[in-house]
Write an enzyme that holds these catalytic residues in place. Structure first.
Site, mmCIF file in Angstrom:
data_model
loop_
_atom_site.group_PDB
_atom_site.id
_atom_site.type_symbol
_atom_site.label_atom_id
_atom_site.label_comp_id
_atom_site.label_asym_id
_atom_site.label_seq_id
_atom_site.Cartn_x
_atom_site.Cartn_y
_atom_site.Cartn_z
ATOM 1 C CD GLU A 112 -2.708 1.561 0.351
ATOM 2 O OE1 GLU A 112 -2.904 0.734 -0.550
ATOM 3 O OE2 GLU A 112 -3.239 2.695 0.358
ATOM 4 C CE1 TYR A 113 5.916 5.158 2.844
ATOM 5 C CE2 TYR A 113 7.133 4.020 1.122
ATOM 6 C CZ TYR A 113 7.010 5.076 2.004
ATOM 7 O OH TYR A 113 7.984 6.046 2.040
ATOM 8 C CG LEU A 136 18.694 -0.489 -3.695
ATOM 9 C CD1 LEU A 136 18.410 -1.941 -3.326
ATOM 10 C CD2 LEU A 136 19.789 -0.426 -4.755
ATOM 11 C CD GLU A 187 23.944 -8.619 -3.751
ATOM 12 O OE1 GLU A 187 23.418 -7.909 -2.883
ATOM 13 O OE2 GLU A 187 25.076 -8.420 -4.182
ATOM 14 C CE LYS A 244 14.780 -3.656 -1.311
ATOM 15 N NZ LYS A 244 14.024 -3.663 -0.053
ATOM 16 C CD GLU A 264 18.813 -4.723 4.713
ATOM 17 O OE1 GLU A 264 19.698 -3.990 4.222
ATOM 18 O OE2 GLU A 264 17.615 -4.423 4.744
ATOM 19 C CE LYS A 295 23.511 -4.716 -4.652
ATOM 20 N NZ LYS A 295 24.159 -5.116 -3.392
#
Ligand code: NAD
Length: 322
Positions: A32-33, A80, A108, A110, A165, A281
Site C-alpha cells: 500500500e505504501y 534503491l 541478490e 533483498k 543488512e 546490480k
C-alpha cells in the site's frame, strides 16, 4: 489528478514514514505504501512544478532519533529504485545496455532488514551505524557487537567499510512475538520492524537476546582492494569472515535475471528469513562508477519488489497483506 490529491498523498506518506522509520510500527502494508509512492511519483512526473523539497519522494527514508550518537557517513548510504514487473526490468536493462551492451548482472536477495555500515580501522571494528537519512546515521556499535556473525576483528589493517543488512530470522521473530504476547506487550508487525526496534535499543542486553543476524553485500572501496567486479568484492569480504548470502548469482543477461526472480519467488516462503524482493546490480565496478547515481539512488542497481501475496495475516488489530 489534482494538487489536493497530491497533498493528501504527501500527508499520508509522511505519517506512514514516521510510523515505519521512527516508531518501527507500520500501520499499512509495504504494498500500500509503495502504491501511494508510485501515485505520488507519477503525479510529480506530470507536474514537476508541484515537487517540493519536503515531498516524501525526495528523501532516502529514515529519520535520526535523539538519544543515539550521530555518525556522518564517509560516503552517502542511498536507497534503491524500485521496479514491480518484467517490463520495468527490461527498461532498466535497456538503459544500461545502451551504454554497456555486454553488461553482466549480480542478483541478490533483498533481505527485509535494515541497512548497516560497519567501519574497521587497524583490523578492529571501529563502529557500526544505521543508514539514517543517508548522510547521518545512528551509532549502534554496542548492539552490532552482540551479533555473533559480525567479526570484531578482520585481517585487513587499512580503513575498511562494509555494508549490509541486519535482519531478524523468522524463527527469532516468532519467538519474540510469542514472549511479548505472554507479557502483554505490543507485537512487532514484521521481522524488519523487530530488527530495527532491536538495534535501536540503548541497552545492548536487549538486542543480544533478539537473535539478530547480518548479511553483508557491499564494499564502497572494493576497487581499492583490487576487486574488479561486485562478485569479487563479495568473495573478498567472505574471505575476511563476513557472512554473505549464498543465493547470490551472476547472470549473463536479463533473461537469466528474470529466471532468478521467478525461482526465488517460489523459494521465498521456505527461506529462514524474510525477503521483499531481488536486488539487481551491474557486476563491473568501473561500469557502476561510470553509470553513477541520481540524487537518491544508484543508476547501476535496482530493486525488484515482490507482488503482494494472497495470504492475509491478522496481527493484533492491524491487517497486513503480505
Ligand atoms: P527499500 O527497502 O525499497 O530498498 C533499499 C534497501 O534495501 C537498502 O537500503 C538496504 O537496506 C536493503 N537491501 C536489502 N538487501 C540488499 C542488497 N542485497 N543489496 C542492496 N540493498 C539491499 O528502500 P528503503 O528506503 O529502505 O525503504 C523503503 C520501503 O520501505 C518502501 O518501498 C516500503 O516498501 C517500505 N516502507 C513501508 C512503510 C509502511 O508504512 N508500510 C513506510 C515506509 C517505508
Amino acid at each position: 489528478m489534482t494538487l489536493e490529491r497530491l497533498n493528501e498523498i504527501k500527508k499520508l506518506l509522511n505519517e506512514y514514514n514516521y510510523q515505519y522509520y521512527v516508531l518501527d510500527n507500520p500501520t499499512v502494508s509495504d504494498q500500500e505504501y509503495d502504491r501511494l509512492m508510485q501515485e505520488l511519483q507519477s503525479i510529480e512526473a506530470k507536474h514537476p512544478e508541484w515537487i517540493t523539497a519536503d515531498s516524501p519522494s525526495q528523501r532516502v527514508g529514515g529519520e535520526v532519533l535523539d538519544g543515539f550518537q550521530k555518525v556522518t557517513h564517509q560516503r552517502m548510504m542511498l536507497s534503491l529504485g524500485n521496479i514491480f514487473n518484467e517490463d520495468e526490468l527490461r527498461e532498466f536493462d535497456d538503459r544500461i545496455r545502451e551504454i554497456y551492451p555486454q553488461v553482466e548482472y549480480v542478483c541478490e536477495l533483498k533481505i527485509d532488514g535494515l541497512a548497516v555500515s560497519l567501519v574497521y580501522a587497524n583490523g578492529q571494528l571501529s563502529y557500526g551505524a544505521t543508514r539514517g537519512d543517508g548522510t547521518i546515521g545512528e551509532d549502534i556499535t554496542h548492539n552490532v557487537k552482540t551479533i555473533k556473525s559480525i567479526p570484531l576483528a578482520i585481517d585487513y589493517q587499512g580503513d575498511f567499510e562494509v555494508r549490509g543488512e541486519i535482519y531478524m530470522p523468522k524463527k527469532s521473530f516468532e519467538q519474540l512475538n510469542e514472549q511479548r504476547q505472554k507479557a502483554g506487550e505490543p507485537l512487532f508487525a514484521n521481522p524488519r520492524n523487530a530488527a530495527a526496534g532491536s538495534v535501536r535499543q540503548l541497552d545492548s542486553r536487549i538486542a543480544a537476546k533478539r537473535g539478530l543476524d547480518a548479511f553483508l553485500y557491499m564494499v564502497p572501496t572494493a576497487s581499492d582492494v583490487g576487486c574488479q567486479t561486485h562478485k569479487e568484492a563479495l568473495d573478498y569480504i567472505s574471505k575476511l569472515g563476513f557472512k554473505t548470502n549464498p543465493m547470490t548469482r551472476v547472470c549473463a543477461n536479463i533473461q537469466e535475471v528474470w529466471q532468478f526472480i521467478m525461482e526465488m519467488t517460489e523459494k521465498r516462503q521456505s527461506l529462514p528469513y524474510e525477503i521483499d524482493g531481488i536486488v539487481i546490480k551491474v557486476n563491473r565496478l568501473d561500469w557502476q562508477e561510470r553509470l553513477g547515481y541520481t540524487a537518491k539512488v544508484p543508476k547501476w542497481a535496482i530493486a525488484y519488489k515482490f507482488p503482494a501475496e494472497e495470504v492475509i495475516t491478522k496481527l493484533k488489530d492491524i491487517i497486513f497483506t503480505i
